[in-house]
Design a protein around this motif. Sequence first.
Motif, PDB file in Angstrom:
ATOM      1  N   LEU A 231       0.799  -1.219   0.000  1.00 28.45           N
ATOM      2  CA  LEU A 231       0.000   0.000   0.000  1.00 28.45           C
ATOM      3  C   LEU A 231       0.835   1.274   0.000  1.00 28.45           C
ATOM      4  N   ILE A 232       1.922   1.301   0.771  1.00 26.64           N
ATOM      5  CA  ILE A 232       2.719   2.530   0.854  1.00 26.64           C
ATOM      6  C   ILE A 232       3.361   2.878  -0.495  1.00 26.64           C
ATOM      7  N   PRO A 233       4.032   1.932  -1.189  1.00 25.37           N
ATOM      8  CA  PRO A 233       4.527   2.278  -2.537  1.00 25.37           C
ATOM      9  C   PRO A 233       3.392   2.667  -3.493  1.00 25.37           C
ATOM     10  N   LEU A 234       2.255   1.978  -3.365  1.00 18.63           N
ATOM     11  CA  LEU A 234       1.119   2.313  -4.218  1.00 18.63           C
ATOM     12  C   LEU A 234       0.652   3.739  -3.953  1.00 18.63           C
ATOM     13  N   LEU A 235       0.614   4.130  -2.690  1.00 22.64           N
ATOM     14  CA  LEU A 235       0.215   5.484  -2.309  1.00 22.64           C
ATOM     15  C   LEU A 235       1.178   6.515  -2.878  1.00 22.64           C
ATOM     16  N   LEU A 236       2.469   6.240  -2.752  1.00 19.33           N
ATOM     17  CA  LEU A 236       3.479   7.203  -3.210  1.00 19.33           C
ATOM     18  C   LEU A 236       3.493   7.333  -4.734  1.00 19.33           C
ATOM     19  N   ILE A 237       3.297   6.209  -5.417  1.00 17.94           N
ATOM     20  CA  ILE A 237       3.358   6.228  -6.880  1.00 17.94           C
ATOM     21  C   ILE A 237       2.123   6.889  -7.475  1.00 17.94           C
ATOM     22  N   THR A 238       0.937   6.540  -6.959  1.00 18.42           N
ATOM     23  CA  THR A 238      -0.287   7.038  -7.568  1.00 18.42           C
ATOM     24  C   THR A 238      -0.515   8.529  -7.325  1.00 18.42           C
ATOM     25  N   ARG A 239       0.161   9.121  -6.333  1.00 13.35           N
ATOM     26  CA  ARG A 239       0.028  10.556  -6.089  1.00 13.35           C
ATOM     27  C   ARG A 239       1.067  11.368  -6.856  1.00 13.35           C
ATOM     28  N   ASP A 240       2.029  10.677  -7.476  1.00 19.76           N
ATOM     29  CA  ASP A 240       3.150  11.329  -8.143  1.00 19.76           C
ATOM     30  C   ASP A 240       2.774  11.681  -9.585  1.00 19.76           C
ATOM     31  N   ARG A 241       2.613  12.952  -9.865  1.00 23.31           N
ATOM     32  CA  ARG A 241       2.233  13.371 -11.221  1.00 23.31           C
ATOM     33  C   ARG A 241       3.343  13.139 -12.236  1.00 23.31           C
ATOM     34  N   ALA A 242       4.576  13.050 -11.774  1.00 17.11           N
ATOM     35  CA  ALA A 242       5.677  12.760 -12.693  1.00 17.11           C
ATOM     36  C   ALA A 242       5.545  11.358 -13.275  1.00 17.11           C
ATOM     37  N   VAL A 243       4.903  10.466 -12.516  1.00 14.88           N
ATOM     38  CA  VAL A 243       4.686   9.092 -12.971  1.00 14.88           C
ATOM     39  C   VAL A 243       3.309   8.938 -13.613  1.00 14.88           C
ATOM     40  N   MET A 244       2.294   9.469 -12.954  1.00 16.11           N
ATOM     41  CA  MET A 244       0.901   9.217 -13.346  1.00 16.11           C
ATOM     42  C   MET A 244       0.334  10.262 -14.299  1.00 16.11           C
ATOM     43  N   GLY A 245       0.961  11.429 -14.373  1.00 15.75           N
ATOM     44  CA  GLY A 245       0.415  12.474 -15.229  1.00 15.75           C
ATOM     45  C   GLY A 245      -0.962  12.915 -14.758  1.00 15.75           C
ATOM     46  N   SER A 246      -1.904  13.002 -15.696  1.00 12.41           N
ATOM     47  CA  SER A 246      -3.261  13.456 -15.362  1.00 12.41           C
ATOM     48  C   SER A 246      -4.045  12.419 -14.571  1.00 12.41           C
ATOM     49  N   PHE A 247      -3.496  11.204 -14.427  1.00 11.98           N
ATOM     50  CA  PHE A 247      -4.188  10.138 -13.706  1.00 11.98           C
ATOM     51  C   PHE A 247      -3.750  10.052 -12.244  1.00 11.98           C
ATOM     52  N   ALA A 248      -2.951  10.998 -11.785  1.00 11.37           N
ATOM     53  CA  ALA A 248      -2.517  10.993 -10.388  1.00 11.37           C
ATOM     54  C   ALA A 248      -3.727  11.136  -9.460  1.00 11.37           C
ATOM     55  N   ARG A 252      -7.804  14.283  -1.952  1.00 11.72           N
ATOM     56  CA  ARG A 252      -8.797  13.598  -1.124  1.00 11.72           C
ATOM     57  C   ARG A 252      -8.574  12.096  -1.148  1.00 11.72           C
ATOM     58  N   MET A 253      -8.339  11.534  -2.336  1.00 12.24           N
ATOM     59  CA  MET A 253      -8.104  10.101  -2.447  1.00 12.24           C
ATOM     60  C   MET A 253      -6.802   9.707  -1.757  1.00 12.24           C
ATOM     61  N   THR A 254      -5.770  10.543  -1.912  1.00 15.71           N
ATOM     62  CA  THR A 254      -4.495  10.270  -1.254  1.00 15.71           C
ATOM     63  C   THR A 254      -4.653  10.283   0.258  1.00 15.71           C
ATOM     64  N   ALA A 255      -5.421  11.253   0.769  1.00 15.39           N
ATOM     65  CA  ALA A 255      -5.648  11.329   2.215  1.00 15.39           C
ATOM     66  C   ALA A 255      -6.428  10.119   2.710  1.00 15.39           C
ATOM     67  N   LEU A 256      -7.433   9.679   1.947  1.00 19.44           N
ATOM     68  CA  LEU A 256      -8.225   8.517   2.337  1.00 19.44           C
ATOM     69  C   LEU A 256      -7.362   7.259   2.357  1.00 19.44           C
ATOM     70  N   MET A 257      -6.549   7.072   1.320  1.00 18.29           N
ATOM     71  CA  MET A 257      -5.689   5.901   1.268  1.00 18.29           C
ATOM     72  C   MET A 257      -4.633   5.955   2.367  1.00 18.29           C
TER      73      MET A 257
END
Length: 280
Positions: A231-248, A252-257
């Motif tokens: 979960l922690i790597p997933l949290l860090l990666i999915t909030r990173d716009r450098a990796v996810m772009g517009s899909f970051a 609110r979702m980051t805080a919930l996770m």
Amino acid sequence: MVAFVVLGLQSRGYRPFERAISAMLLLIAGGFLFELLYVGPEPAQAFAGLVPTLPGEGSAYLAVGIIGATVMPHVVYLHSALTSRRVAAASDAERRTILRFERWDVVVALGAAGLINLTMLMVAAELFHGSGVAGIGGIEDAYAGLGSLAGGAAALVFAVALLASGISSSSVGTFAGQVVMAGFLNLRIPLAVRRLITMLPALVVIALGLNATDVLNLSQVVLSFGTPFALIPLLLITRDRAVMGSFASSRRMTALMGAITTVIVGLNGYLLYEQFLGTR
């Protein structure tokens, strides 16, 4: 052996393997739904049991095990491996469509796993606790108790559902093991050997004649302790716009996770404290 046969379906593509696992999941869900309707717990008591509590000694251990049995961190890796290159997307619009289907996929899968676990708990509570039966120390005792209290049909359905659960869990766990060895550890060894190594601990448990229920509970607790590493790597990666772009993920979702991850880590920490320091 059956798990190896199910895994062999991958040679025909992902679909046959997924259909086999889905069929077993439906069999498990149908079996425990039958048990639930057959036993018939009180709805008010069932809903009251959904309130998270740690009522007594050993409850934290069981709660952590339930989290591990439901979330299963290795399935996070496996799901990524199954879906990452399933459908090629040529544009962001196509990616959003794929993500929408993936979201429903996760919701249905985790929802079904959670409902099956809830059903098992409610059946056990109504049947054994309500009747005053004590000494249910393992799966064999539960089967025998179902037979004596609810009849042979209920015991047979329990056994079939449990068998399907074992086969599907062995297949999925072994598949996840081979994904981890190939993708994270970069071990390039023959596929059959990878699968055998992954399944080896279960075979050792059987060969040594250990209490299967105790080992099962322990393995689920270990899974819960492994959950933050997914979960922690997933949290860090999915909030990173450098990796996810517009899909970051949104804030609110980051805080919930982050809150969910914190609860799981906190519960794991509480269990460690209770096990090693709480009795001093």
